[in-house]
Design a protein around this motif. Structure first.
Motif, PDB file in Angstrom:
ATOM      1  N   VAL A 116       0.821  -1.230   0.000  1.00  0.00           N
ATOM      2  CA  VAL A 116       0.000   0.000   0.000  1.00  0.00           C
ATOM      3  C   VAL A 116       0.852   1.277   0.000  1.00  0.00           C
ATOM      4  CG1 VAL A 116      -2.029  -0.981   1.138  1.00  0.00           C
ATOM      5  CG2 VAL A 116      -0.245   0.073   2.528  1.00  0.00           C
ATOM      6  N   SER A 117       2.177   1.119   0.157  1.00  0.00           N
ATOM      7  CA  SER A 117       3.023   2.315   0.325  1.00  0.00           C
ATOM      8  C   SER A 117       3.602   2.801  -1.000  1.00  0.00           C
ATOM      9  CB  SER A 117       4.183   2.004   1.272  1.00  0.00           C
ATOM     10  OG  SER A 117       3.688   1.663   2.538  1.00  0.00           O
ATOM     11  N   ASP A 118       3.997   4.082  -0.997  1.00  0.00           N
ATOM     12  CA  ASP A 118       4.730   4.626  -2.132  1.00  0.00           C
ATOM     13  C   ASP A 118       6.218   4.329  -1.978  1.00  0.00           C
ATOM     14  OD1 ASP A 118       2.522   6.093  -3.411  1.00  0.00           O
ATOM     15  OD2 ASP A 118       2.498   7.128  -1.484  1.00  0.00           O
ATOM     16  N   ARG A 119       6.705   4.525  -0.764  1.00  0.00           N
ATOM     17  CA  ARG A 119       8.129   4.324  -0.497  1.00  0.00           C
ATOM     18  C   ARG A 119       8.289   3.633   0.838  1.00  0.00           C
ATOM     19  NH1 ARG A 119      11.183   8.476   0.624  1.00  0.00           N
ATOM     20  NH2 ARG A 119       9.491   9.886   1.180  1.00  0.00           N
ATOM     21  N   GLY A 120       9.467   3.083   1.044  1.00  0.00           N
ATOM     22  CA  GLY A 120       9.711   2.421   2.321  1.00  0.00           C
ATOM     23  C   GLY A 120      11.129   2.625   2.806  1.00  0.00           C
ATOM     24  N   TYR A 121      11.296   2.487   4.120  1.00  0.00           N
ATOM     25  CA  TYR A 121      12.609   2.529   4.755  1.00  0.00           C
ATOM     26  C   TYR A 121      12.755   1.234   5.544  1.00  0.00           C
ATOM     27  CZ  TYR A 121      12.704   7.555   3.799  1.00  0.00           C
ATOM     28  OH  TYR A 121      12.695   8.792   3.186  1.00  0.00           O
ATOM     29  N   VAL A 122      13.895   0.574   5.365  1.00  0.00           N
ATOM     30  CA  VAL A 122      14.145  -0.666   6.096  1.00  0.00           C
ATOM     31  C   VAL A 122      15.070  -0.347   7.273  1.00  0.00           C
ATOM     32  CG1 VAL A 122      15.049  -3.012   5.952  1.00  0.00           C
ATOM     33  CG2 VAL A 122      13.949  -1.986   3.941  1.00  0.00           C
ATOM     34  N   PHE A 123      14.623  -0.702   8.467  1.00  0.00           N
ATOM     35  CA  PHE A 123      15.373  -0.430   9.695  1.00  0.00           C
ATOM     36  C   PHE A 123      16.068  -1.695  10.190  1.00  0.00           C
ATOM     37  CE2 PHE A 123      14.181   3.707  11.724  1.00  0.00           C
ATOM     38  CZ  PHE A 123      13.469   4.211  10.648  1.00  0.00           C
ATOM     39  N   GLU A 124      17.268  -1.507  10.674  1.00  0.00           N
ATOM     40  CA  GLU A 124      17.963  -2.589  11.370  1.00  0.00           C
ATOM     41  C   GLU A 124      18.730  -1.986  12.515  1.00  0.00           C
ATOM     42  OE1 GLU A 124      18.842  -5.682   7.856  1.00  0.00           O
ATOM     43  OE2 GLU A 124      20.589  -5.254   9.100  1.00  0.00           O
ATOM     44  N   THR A 125      18.510  -2.520  13.701  1.00  0.00           N
ATOM     45  CA  THR A 125      19.187  -2.052  14.935  1.00  0.00           C
ATOM     46  C   THR A 125      19.408  -0.535  14.972  1.00  0.00           C
ATOM     47  OG1 THR A 125      21.334  -2.601  13.978  1.00  0.00           O
ATOM     48  CG2 THR A 125      20.343  -4.257  15.406  1.00  0.00           C
ATOM     49  N   GLY A 126      18.311   0.181  14.806  1.00  0.00           N
ATOM     50  CA  GLY A 126      18.348   1.631  15.012  1.00  0.00           C
ATOM     51  C   GLY A 126      18.791   2.462  13.826  1.00  0.00           C
ATOM     52  N   ALA A 127      19.049   1.824  12.688  1.00  0.00           N
ATOM     53  CA  ALA A 127      19.506   2.595  11.521  1.00  0.00           C
ATOM     54  C   ALA A 127      18.718   2.207  10.275  1.00  0.00           C
ATOM     55  CB  ALA A 127      20.984   2.341  11.298  1.00  0.00           C
ATOM     56  N   VAL A 128      18.671   3.129   9.319  1.00  0.00           N
ATOM     57  CA  VAL A 128      18.047   2.800   8.024  1.00  0.00           C
ATOM     58  C   VAL A 128      19.112   2.133   7.160  1.00  0.00           C
ATOM     59  CG1 VAL A 128      17.070   3.776   5.915  1.00  0.00           C
ATOM     60  CG2 VAL A 128      16.374   4.682   8.130  1.00  0.00           C
ATOM     61  N   VAL A 129      18.836   0.896   6.751  1.00  0.00           N
ATOM     62  CA  VAL A 129      19.847   0.188   5.957  1.00  0.00           C
ATOM     63  C   VAL A 129      19.502   0.174   4.477  1.00  0.00           C
ATOM     64  CG1 VAL A 129      20.719  -1.245   7.822  1.00  0.00           C
ATOM     65  CG2 VAL A 129      18.754  -2.049   6.490  1.00  0.00           C
ATOM     66  N   LEU A 130      18.256   0.509   4.165  1.00  0.00           N
ATOM     67  CA  LEU A 130      17.822   0.493   2.771  1.00  0.00           C
ATOM     68  C   LEU A 130      16.598   1.369   2.656  1.00  0.00           C
ATOM     69  CD1 LEU A 130      18.716  -1.241   0.300  1.00  0.00           C
ATOM     70  CD2 LEU A 130      16.933  -2.867   0.924  1.00  0.00           C
ATOM     71  N   GLN A 131      16.456   2.046   1.536  1.00  0.00           N
ATOM     72  CA  GLN A 131      15.243   2.837   1.315  1.00  0.00           C
ATOM     73  C   GLN A 131      14.968   2.881  -0.178  1.00  0.00           C
ATOM     74  OE1 GLN A 131      15.889   7.230   1.555  1.00  0.00           O
ATOM     75  NE2 GLN A 131      17.708   6.608   2.664  1.00  0.00           N
ATOM     76  N   GLY A 132      13.716   3.116  -0.517  1.00  0.00           N
ATOM     77  CA  GLY A 132      13.416   3.207  -1.947  1.00  0.00           C
ATOM     78  C   GLY A 132      11.931   3.163  -2.212  1.00  0.00           C
ATOM     79  N   GLU A 133      11.598   3.170  -3.499  1.00  0.00           N
ATOM     80  CA  GLU A 133      10.211   3.011  -3.925  1.00  0.00           C
ATOM     81  C   GLU A 133       9.731   1.647  -3.434  1.00  0.00           C
ATOM     82  OE1 GLU A 133       8.473   5.194  -6.019  1.00  0.00           O
ATOM     83  OE2 GLU A 133      10.165   6.565  -5.771  1.00  0.00           O
ATOM     84  N   ALA A 134       8.445   1.565  -3.078  1.00  0.00           N
ATOM     85  CA  ALA A 134       7.916   0.299  -2.547  1.00  0.00           C
ATOM     86  C   ALA A 134       8.132  -0.843  -3.550  1.00  0.00           C
ATOM     87  CB  ALA A 134       6.445   0.459  -2.212  1.00  0.00           C
ATOM     88  N   GLY A 135       7.912  -0.563  -4.830  1.00  0.00           N
ATOM     89  CA  GLY A 135       8.075  -1.601  -5.860  1.00  0.00           C
ATOM     90  C   GLY A 135       9.505  -2.123  -5.908  1.00  0.00           C
ATOM     91  N   GLU A 136      10.457  -1.208  -5.778  1.00  0.00           N
ATOM     92  CA  GLU A 136      11.871  -1.618  -5.795  1.00  0.00           C
ATOM     93  C   GLU A 136      12.185  -2.491  -4.582  1.00  0.00           C
ATOM     94  OE1 GLU A 136      13.381   2.700  -7.435  1.00  0.00           O
ATOM     95  OE2 GLU A 136      14.276   1.943  -5.585  1.00  0.00           O
ATOM     96  N   LEU A 137      11.659  -2.089  -3.420  1.00  0.00           N
ATOM     97  CA  LEU A 137      11.951  -2.865  -2.209  1.00  0.00           C
ATOM     98  C   LEU A 137      11.310  -4.248  -2.288  1.00  0.00           C
ATOM     99  CD1 LEU A 137      11.615  -0.168   0.614  1.00  0.00           C
ATOM    100  CD2 LEU A 137      13.698  -1.094  -0.378  1.00  0.00           C
ATOM    101  N   LEU A 138      10.100  -4.301  -2.866  1.00  0.00           N
ATOM    102  CA  LEU A 138       9.425  -5.601  -3.006  1.00  0.00           C
ATOM    103  C   LEU A 138      10.247  -6.543  -3.886  1.00  0.00           C
ATOM    104  CD1 LEU A 138       5.659  -4.631  -3.455  1.00  0.00           C
ATOM    105  CD2 LEU A 138       6.558  -6.212  -1.742  1.00  0.00           C
ATOM    106  N   ALA A 139      10.974  -5.958  -4.836  1.00  0.00           N
ATOM    107  CA  ALA A 139      11.752  -6.777  -5.770  1.00  0.00           C
ATOM    108  C   ALA A 139      13.178  -7.020  -5.280  1.00  0.00           C
ATOM    109  CB  ALA A 139      11.790  -6.078  -7.130  1.00  0.00           C
ATOM    110  N   ASP A 140      13.580  -6.331  -4.221  1.00  0.00           N
ATOM    111  CA  ASP A 140      14.965  -6.431  -3.750  1.00  0.00           C
ATOM    112  C   ASP A 140      15.233  -7.810  -3.116  1.00  0.00           C
ATOM    113  OD1 ASP A 140      17.389  -4.452  -2.751  1.00  0.00           O
ATOM    114  OD2 ASP A 140      16.996  -6.099  -1.341  1.00  0.00           O
ATOM    115  N   LYS A 141      16.326  -8.426  -3.516  1.00  0.00           N
ATOM    116  CA  LYS A 141      16.502  -9.813  -3.057  1.00  0.00           C
ATOM    117  C   LYS A 141      16.808  -9.912  -1.560  1.00  0.00           C
ATOM    118  CE  LYS A 141      21.238 -10.926  -4.676  1.00  0.00           C
ATOM    119  NZ  LYS A 141      21.786  -9.743  -4.054  1.00  0.00           N
ATOM    120  N   ASP A 142      17.506  -8.911  -1.011  1.00  0.00           N
ATOM    121  CA  ASP A 142      17.767  -8.951   0.437  1.00  0.00           C
ATOM    122  C   ASP A 142      16.477  -8.744   1.232  1.00  0.00           C
ATOM    123  OD1 ASP A 142      20.423  -9.352  -0.019  1.00  0.00           O
ATOM    124  OD2 ASP A 142      20.921  -7.206   0.024  1.00  0.00           O
TER     125      ASP A 142
END
Ligand code: ATP
Length: 238
Positions: free
Chosen positions: A203-229
């Motif tokens: 449902v999102s336009d963009r997303g930020y991936v958090f790990e132990t207090g930091a943003v480790v990845l960010q991008g368009e929702a579609g890109e993140l959905l396709a990201d292998k990690d």
């Protein structure tokens, strides 16, 4: 609309958010995803004025919120739907909704509150049926709807949702996500914190991936959905 720069949040000596920067544009849905304890709830608490100890910059509509008390932040246009709903269980559904309009009553905007009650009950017809019932007797999904409706009663321009899908059946999650999309189509800007990364990214336009207090990845929702990690770590896919 919301701009966070180098945010560091502390619980005593422990740094739970370690220099996060992010921004939310008007009319967007952004999601913050990542494991338990990654600092997402802490970030929302800082934005709402609920956290005593943080450094960095948080600007809402180009003004710093530093030093503002939570009611002032609500009046500025930010509402939180907290993790675990936090409804007032012994009070009726109706009274929970009216409490959400606390800042409106302060402005003596009684007619506006009445209008907003109608509009949230239109959005969630089940709340109209249950309006006299103690909120604690509602199902989990109904309580989540009530928590969202209560937050809307303050007339926010930015809505922060902390884990709205937690503990809910897939069909109820669908319903909640539909409402989130509908609210965005009506002009509300939304920050969605979710462990259910797939639902959130859908449902999102963009997303930020958090790990132990930091943003480790960010991008368009579609890109993140396709990201292998992201797929491997959060979507349970290879
Ligand atoms: P969750 O989905 O569990 O809420 P989260 O990503 O929102 O996860 P936070 O709740 O923000 O993460 O927690 C970030 C870190 O801060 C964790 O290590 C947590 O143990 C710690 N923490 C959270 N609240 C407190 C508190 N009141 N006192 C001390 N440490 C805390």
């Amino acid at each position: 609309m919301l701009r966070i720069r180098n945010l560091k949040c502390f619980y005593s000596r422990i740094m739970a958010v370690k220099g996060v920067s992010l921004s939310v544009n008007p009319g967007e849905i952004i999601c913050l995803i990542g494991a338990n304890g990654a600092g997402k709830t802490t970030l929302l608490s800082a934005v709402c004025g609920l956290l005593a100890d943080w450094s960095g910059q948080i600007d809402f509509e180009k003004k710093s919120i530093k030093g503002l008390e939570p009611p002032a932040i609500v009046r500025a246009g930010i509402s939180l739907v907290p993790e675990g709903r936090q409804i007032f269980a012994p009070l009726s559904v109706f009274d929970n909704l009216r409490l959400g309009a606390y800042t409106m009553y302060k402005k003596k905007a009684h007619a506006a509150v009445q209008q907003d009650l109608e509009s949230v009950m239109e959005l969630f017809p089940i709340l109209r049926q249950r309006q006299r019932q103690p909120a604690g007797t509602l199902s989990g999904g109904e309580q989540q709807m009530l928590a969202i409706a209560r937050a809307l009663m303050a007339r926010p321009r930015l809505l922060l949702l902390d884990e709205p899908s937690m503990g809910l059946a897939p069909m109820v999650v669908e319903k909640i996500l539909e409402v989130i999309s509908l609210l965005r189509s009506r002009g509300l800007t939304i920050v969605l914190v979710e462990q259910n990364a797939l639902a959130a990214l859908e449902v999102s336009d963009r997303g930020y991936v958090f790990e132990t207090g930091a943003v480790v990845l960010q991008g368009e929702a579609g890109e993140l959905l396709a990201d292998k990690d992201v797929k491997r770590a959060y979507l349970g896919k290879d």
